[in-house]
Design a protein around this motif. Structure first.
Motif, PDB file in Angstrom:
ATOM      1  N   GLY A 176     -53.327  21.736 -39.140  1.00  0.00           N
ATOM      2  CA  GLY A 176     -53.088  22.114 -37.757  1.00  0.00           C
ATOM      3  C   GLY A 176     -53.555  23.528 -37.481  1.00  0.00           C
ATOM      4  N   VAL A 177     -53.293  23.962 -36.273  1.00  0.00           N
ATOM      5  CA  VAL A 177     -53.681  25.296 -35.820  1.00  0.00           C
ATOM      6  C   VAL A 177     -52.437  25.957 -35.236  1.00  0.00           C
ATOM      7  CG1 VAL A 177     -55.234  26.615 -34.340  1.00  0.00           C
ATOM      8  CG2 VAL A 177     -55.980  24.421 -35.282  1.00  0.00           C
ATOM      9  N   LYS A 178     -52.132  27.176 -35.651  1.00  0.00           N
ATOM     10  CA  LYS A 178     -50.921  27.855 -35.198  1.00  0.00           C
ATOM     11  C   LYS A 178     -50.814  27.922 -33.684  1.00  0.00           C
ATOM     12  CE  LYS A 178     -49.900  30.886 -39.134  1.00  0.00           C
ATOM     13  NZ  LYS A 178     -49.806  32.291 -39.593  1.00  0.00           N
ATOM     14  N   SER A 179     -51.936  28.202 -33.032  1.00  0.00           N
ATOM     15  CA  SER A 179     -51.923  28.325 -31.571  1.00  0.00           C
ATOM     16  C   SER A 179     -51.946  26.972 -30.878  1.00  0.00           C
ATOM     17  CB  SER A 179     -53.121  29.160 -31.102  1.00  0.00           C
ATOM     18  OG  SER A 179     -54.339  28.617 -31.579  1.00  0.00           O
ATOM     19  N   GLY A 180     -52.081  25.885 -31.648  1.00  0.00           N
ATOM     20  CA  GLY A 180     -52.051  24.542 -31.094  1.00  0.00           C
ATOM     21  C   GLY A 180     -53.401  23.848 -31.162  1.00  0.00           C
ATOM     22  N   MET A 181     -53.359  22.549 -31.369  1.00  0.00           N
ATOM     23  CA  MET A 181     -54.578  21.741 -31.418  1.00  0.00           C
ATOM     24  C   MET A 181     -55.152  21.591 -30.008  1.00  0.00           C
ATOM     25  SD  MET A 181     -56.735  20.148 -33.314  1.00  0.00           S
ATOM     26  CE  MET A 181     -55.801  20.122 -34.862  1.00  0.00           C
ATOM     27  N   THR A 182     -56.474  21.662 -29.913  1.00  0.00           N
ATOM     28  CA  THR A 182     -57.139  21.445 -28.634  1.00  0.00           C
ATOM     29  C   THR A 182     -58.113  20.283 -28.766  1.00  0.00           C
ATOM     30  OG1 THR A 182     -59.033  22.906 -29.047  1.00  0.00           O
ATOM     31  CG2 THR A 182     -57.022  23.926 -28.151  1.00  0.00           C
ATOM     32  N   LEU A 183     -58.489  19.717 -27.630  1.00  0.00           N
ATOM     33  CA  LEU A 183     -59.450  18.620 -27.631  1.00  0.00           C
ATOM     34  C   LEU A 183     -60.777  19.071 -28.224  1.00  0.00           C
ATOM     35  CD1 LEU A 183     -60.199  15.729 -26.805  1.00  0.00           C
ATOM     36  CD2 LEU A 183     -60.749  16.617 -24.522  1.00  0.00           C
ATOM     37  N   ASN A 184     -61.194  20.296 -27.905  1.00  0.00           N
ATOM     38  CA  ASN A 184     -62.466  20.807 -28.395  1.00  0.00           C
ATOM     39  C   ASN A 184     -62.459  20.950 -29.919  1.00  0.00           C
ATOM     40  OD1 ASN A 184     -64.178  23.579 -29.014  1.00  0.00           O
ATOM     41  ND2 ASN A 184     -65.196  22.232 -27.546  1.00  0.00           N
ATOM     42  N   ILE A 185     -61.361  21.495 -30.464  1.00  0.00           N
ATOM     43  CA  ILE A 185     -61.263  21.645 -31.922  1.00  0.00           C
ATOM     44  C   ILE A 185     -61.285  20.279 -32.591  1.00  0.00           C
ATOM     45  CG2 ILE A 185     -59.728  22.330 -33.812  1.00  0.00           C
ATOM     46  CD1 ILE A 185     -58.800  24.670 -32.041  1.00  0.00           C
ATOM     47  N   THR A 220     -65.091  11.798 -24.667  1.00  0.00           N
ATOM     48  CA  THR A 220     -63.656  11.528 -24.522  1.00  0.00           C
ATOM     49  C   THR A 220     -62.958  12.690 -23.834  1.00  0.00           C
ATOM     50  OG1 THR A 220     -63.734  10.215 -26.547  1.00  0.00           O
ATOM     51  CG2 THR A 220     -61.578  10.899 -25.787  1.00  0.00           C
ATOM     52  N   ASP A 221     -62.059  12.381 -22.901  1.00  0.00           N
ATOM     53  CA  ASP A 221     -61.502  13.424 -22.043  1.00  0.00           C
ATOM     54  C   ASP A 221     -60.044  13.769 -22.314  1.00  0.00           C
ATOM     55  OD1 ASP A 221     -60.317  11.130 -21.132  1.00  0.00           O
ATOM     56  OD2 ASP A 221     -60.966  11.320 -19.047  1.00  0.00           O
ATOM     57  N   SER A 222     -59.444  13.244 -23.399  1.00  0.00           N
ATOM     58  CA  SER A 222     -58.062  13.619 -23.695  1.00  0.00           C
ATOM     59  C   SER A 222     -57.793  13.480 -25.190  1.00  0.00           C
ATOM     60  CB  SER A 222     -57.071  12.750 -22.915  1.00  0.00           C
ATOM     61  OG  SER A 222     -56.909  11.477 -23.504  1.00  0.00           O
ATOM     62  N   PRO A 277     -49.113   8.592 -22.837  1.00  0.00           N
ATOM     63  CA  PRO A 277     -48.887   9.112 -21.486  1.00  0.00           C
ATOM     64  C   PRO A 277     -48.884   7.986 -20.461  1.00  0.00           C
ATOM     65  CG  PRO A 277     -50.680  10.288 -22.604  1.00  0.00           C
ATOM     66  CD  PRO A 277     -50.368   9.081 -23.425  1.00  0.00           C
ATOM     67  N   SER A 278     -48.181   8.207 -19.377  1.00  0.00           N
ATOM     68  CA  SER A 278     -48.193   7.236 -18.282  1.00  0.00           C
ATOM     69  C   SER A 278     -49.595   7.119 -17.717  1.00  0.00           C
ATOM     70  CB  SER A 278     -47.219   7.672 -17.183  1.00  0.00           C
ATOM     71  OG  SER A 278     -45.917   7.829 -17.697  1.00  0.00           O
ATOM     72  N   ARG A 279     -49.912   5.934 -17.230  1.00  0.00           N
ATOM     73  CA  ARG A 279     -51.236   5.704 -16.671  1.00  0.00           C
ATOM     74  C   ARG A 279     -51.507   6.696 -15.529  1.00  0.00           C
ATOM     75  NH1 ARG A 279     -54.818   1.561 -16.883  1.00  0.00           N
ATOM     76  NH2 ARG A 279     -53.310   0.290 -18.043  1.00  0.00           N
ATOM     77  N   GLY A 280     -52.623   7.381 -15.623  1.00  0.00           N
ATOM     78  CA  GLY A 280     -53.005   8.341 -14.596  1.00  0.00           C
ATOM     79  C   GLY A 280     -52.431   9.730 -14.782  1.00  0.00           C
ATOM     80  N   ALA A 281     -51.501   9.890 -15.749  1.00  0.00           N
ATOM     81  CA  ALA A 281     -50.891  11.207 -15.980  1.00  0.00           C
ATOM     82  C   ALA A 281     -51.869  12.099 -16.724  1.00  0.00           C
ATOM     83  CB  ALA A 281     -49.608  11.054 -16.785  1.00  0.00           C
ATOM     84  N   PRO A 282     -51.863  13.415 -16.447  1.00  0.00           N
ATOM     85  CA  PRO A 282     -52.766  14.321 -17.168  1.00  0.00           C
ATOM     86  C   PRO A 282     -52.354  14.435 -18.634  1.00  0.00           C
ATOM     87  CG  PRO A 282     -51.208  15.552 -15.810  1.00  0.00           C
ATOM     88  CD  PRO A 282     -51.029  14.109 -15.450  1.00  0.00           C
ATOM     89  N   ASP A 283     -53.311  14.770 -19.464  1.00  0.00           N
ATOM     90  CA  ASP A 283     -53.046  14.936 -20.889  1.00  0.00           C
ATOM     91  C   ASP A 283     -52.202  16.191 -21.087  1.00  0.00           C
ATOM     92  OD1 ASP A 283     -53.021  15.103 -23.600  1.00  0.00           O
ATOM     93  OD2 ASP A 283     -55.173  15.129 -23.882  1.00  0.00           O
ATOM     94  N   GLY A 296     -52.976  22.067 -26.911  1.00  0.00           N
ATOM     95  CA  GLY A 296     -52.216  23.210 -27.403  1.00  0.00           C
ATOM     96  C   GLY A 296     -50.913  22.856 -28.092  1.00  0.00           C
ATOM     97  N   THR A 297     -50.718  21.592 -28.434  1.00  0.00           N
ATOM     98  CA  THR A 297     -49.503  21.164 -29.123  1.00  0.00           C
ATOM     99  C   THR A 297     -49.692  21.250 -30.640  1.00  0.00           C
ATOM    100  OG1 THR A 297     -50.243  18.867 -29.141  1.00  0.00           O
ATOM    101  CG2 THR A 297     -48.922  19.572 -27.246  1.00  0.00           C
ATOM    102  N   PRO A 298     -48.609  21.098 -31.426  1.00  0.00           N
ATOM    103  CA  PRO A 298     -48.752  21.122 -32.890  1.00  0.00           C
ATOM    104  C   PRO A 298     -49.285  19.807 -33.464  1.00  0.00           C
ATOM    105  CG  PRO A 298     -46.437  20.919 -32.305  1.00  0.00           C
ATOM    106  CD  PRO A 298     -47.184  21.143 -31.025  1.00  0.00           C
ATOM    107  N   SER A 299     -50.149  19.117 -32.726  1.00  0.00           N
ATOM    108  CA  SER A 299     -50.813  17.928 -33.258  1.00  0.00           C
ATOM    109  C   SER A 299     -51.662  18.328 -34.467  1.00  0.00           C
ATOM    110  CB  SER A 299     -51.695  17.289 -32.185  1.00  0.00           C
ATOM    111  OG  SER A 299     -50.917  16.867 -31.069  1.00  0.00           O
ATOM    112  N   THR A 300     -51.832  17.386 -35.384  1.00  0.00           N
ATOM    113  CA  THR A 300     -52.571  17.693 -36.609  1.00  0.00           C
ATOM    114  C   THR A 300     -53.651  16.651 -36.858  1.00  0.00           C
ATOM    115  OG1 THR A 300     -51.014  16.432 -37.987  1.00  0.00           O
ATOM    116  CG2 THR A 300     -50.580  18.794 -37.697  1.00  0.00           C
ATOM    117  N   LEU A 301     -54.631  17.042 -37.642  1.00  0.00           N
ATOM    118  CA  LEU A 301     -55.615  16.105 -38.159  1.00  0.00           C
ATOM    119  C   LEU A 301     -55.196  15.738 -39.577  1.00  0.00           C
ATOM    120  CD1 LEU A 301     -58.709  17.860 -36.693  1.00  0.00           C
ATOM    121  CD2 LEU A 301     -58.226  15.434 -36.357  1.00  0.00           C
ATOM    122  N   GLU A 302     -55.087  14.442 -39.814  1.00  0.00           N
ATOM    123  CA  GLU A 302     -54.619  13.946 -41.111  1.00  0.00           C
ATOM    124  C   GLU A 302     -55.791  13.335 -41.876  1.00  0.00           C
ATOM    125  OE1 GLU A 302     -51.406  10.730 -42.986  1.00  0.00           O
ATOM    126  OE2 GLU A 302     -51.812  10.771 -40.823  1.00  0.00           O
TER     127      GLU A 302
END
Length: 414
Positions: free
Chosen positions: A165-174, A267-269, A302-308, A312-318
């Motif tokens: 992960g990334v301390k400042s949070g995972m981003t779509l670009n990363i 991909t947009d989210s 996420p709910s349909r149509g809701a923004p991502d 910037g969350t603590p999501s990780t790549l496994e």
């Protein structure tokens, strides 16, 4: 972004066997989990250790019935407490070396009753400084497992999973940049280091470059990446892939890989990116984007149509490529590879494009020492001596070190 911004964790899957005279079946599963957690905690008293148990919040079980009240948390027995014991919100596993059940392929008797039980040990969130020091805490855990006195085994369906992960949070670009590097490296490098035995197992080695939804989408929708569908971001970050020739690294299908990479960059989210990594059979691939809420809990769709809301969350790549290992050097090298891929993905466009360019240059030179040059591009040249030894072990049919001829773990020599 510096490497100090990178965080990591790991999961180790192993098997604990019944002793002579113990009755086969599920009855001893909790007892063996307790034994494993307690012996690790005893040998690593300075590390926070906890175990998972299943009972009503007001009750107890064999795993936790003798623990102090403050160490009996919902579904958790704390053995060696962390400071604090728990946080107001978020998963308690992030604070502990955590022992829990895991469904693994284990031996059974003639009636189908289990003669062993599968478990998983997960680490807390570790800093890059811990990795730079050689993962000393992980070394303690592995040493405690080998000195546990339990009858333990593992096979190549048991996995070593590395979360980054990334301390400042995972981003779509990363995440897109990391996936791009993985697509280039999966077959020539990651597959090679995962052992031939694991790489040949259909449900345990699933490359995103050959079996992901992104590949399937590319197959269904387009024949080639034309100007009309091309992702400008992909063109910014990676040199022109349209002229790549068939080779091992692109599964002899360069156009298909180009299409899949284009789908990734369109991909947009984060959520949709995570779904695209799944196999076309709906299984987790060997690279997983683990989506998490801001407090660390697993995210829901996420709910349909809701923004991502996962930016910037603590999501990780496994990274799920390698088999389980009791060898600290094997674990450390795989942790370094995962962390390096994510660290490179945090770099700016120009720096990332240079790395991609250098990798593609080496991928064009398909010879026996290609993997060594790829490690050099990744600035992991110091791993070469280890992998020379490890690849020789693979050739000698030793995918997992420190097992005897019957497949059981050899105790660590004092």
């Amino acid at each position: 972004m510096s490497s100090q911004e990178i965080t990591l964790g790991w999961e180790l899957e192993l098997i604990v066997h019944l002793q002579p005279g113990e009755e086969p079946g599920l009855a001893l599963e909790a007892h063996k989990l307790r034994d494993l957690a307690l012996t690790i905690a005893q040998q690593a008293p300075n590390l926070p250790i906890a175990a998972h148990c299943i009972h009503r919040p007001s009750a107890s079980c064999i795993i936790c019935d003798d623990a102090p009240a403050e160490h009996r948390l919902p579904h958790v027995r704390v053995v060696n407490p962390a400071t604090p014991i728990r946080r107001p919100s978020g998963p308690i596993e992030d604070l502990y070396y955590f022992v829990k059940r895991e469904h693994l392929n284990v031996p059974t008797d003639d009636d189908g009753a289990r003669l062993a039980h599968g478990y998983e040990i997960t680490s807390p969130i570790l800093s890059h400084a811990e990795l730079s020091a050689g993962l000393p805490q992980t070394r303690q855990i592995l040493g405690a497992i080998r000195s546990s006195g339990l009858t333990i085994s593992a096979h190549t369906e048991c996995g070593l999973h590395v979360h980054v992960g990334v301390k400042s949070g995972m981003t779509l670009n990363i995440a897109k940049k990391a996936a791009t590097l993985v697509m280039l490296l999966e077959l020539p490098l990651l597959k090679k280091f995962a052992s031939p035995e694991r790489a040949e197992r259909r449900y345990w080695f699933i490359p995103i470059s050959t079996k992901s939804e992104f590949i399937c989408c590319a197959d269904r929708v387009h024949d080639e990446v034309t100007d009309a569908i091309a992702s400008p971001e992909l063109r910014q970050h990676v040199p022109d892939l349209s002229k790549q020739k068939p080779a091992e690294w692109n599964n002899n299908e360069p156009n298909r890989l180009h299409l899949a990479l284009n789908e990734i960059w369109l991909t947009d989210s984060i959520w949709r990116l995570s779904k695209g990594f799944f196999s076309y059979e709906g299984q987790k691939a060997s690279l997983v984007l683990c989506t998490r809420e801001r407090n660390g809990d697993s995210a829901s769709e996420p709910s349909r149509g809701a923004p991502d809301s996962l930016e910037g969350t603590p999501s990780t790549l496994e990274f799920r490529y390698p088999p389980m290992s009791f060898d600290i050097d094997f674990v450390k090298c795989w942790a370094e590879i995962g962390c390096k891929i994510v660290e490179l993905a945090t770099r700016d466009v120009a720096a990332f494009r240079q790395v991609a360019t250098d990798l593609l240059k080496e991928l064009e030179r398909n010879d026996a020492s290609q993997w060594e040059r790829l490690l050099k591009v990744l600035d992991l040249n110091h791993q070469v001596p280890f992998w020379r030894q490890q690849l020789a072990r693979f050739e000698d049919d030793e995918p997992i070190r420190f097992l005897d001829d019957d497949g059981f773990l050899v105790p660590e020599r004092k």
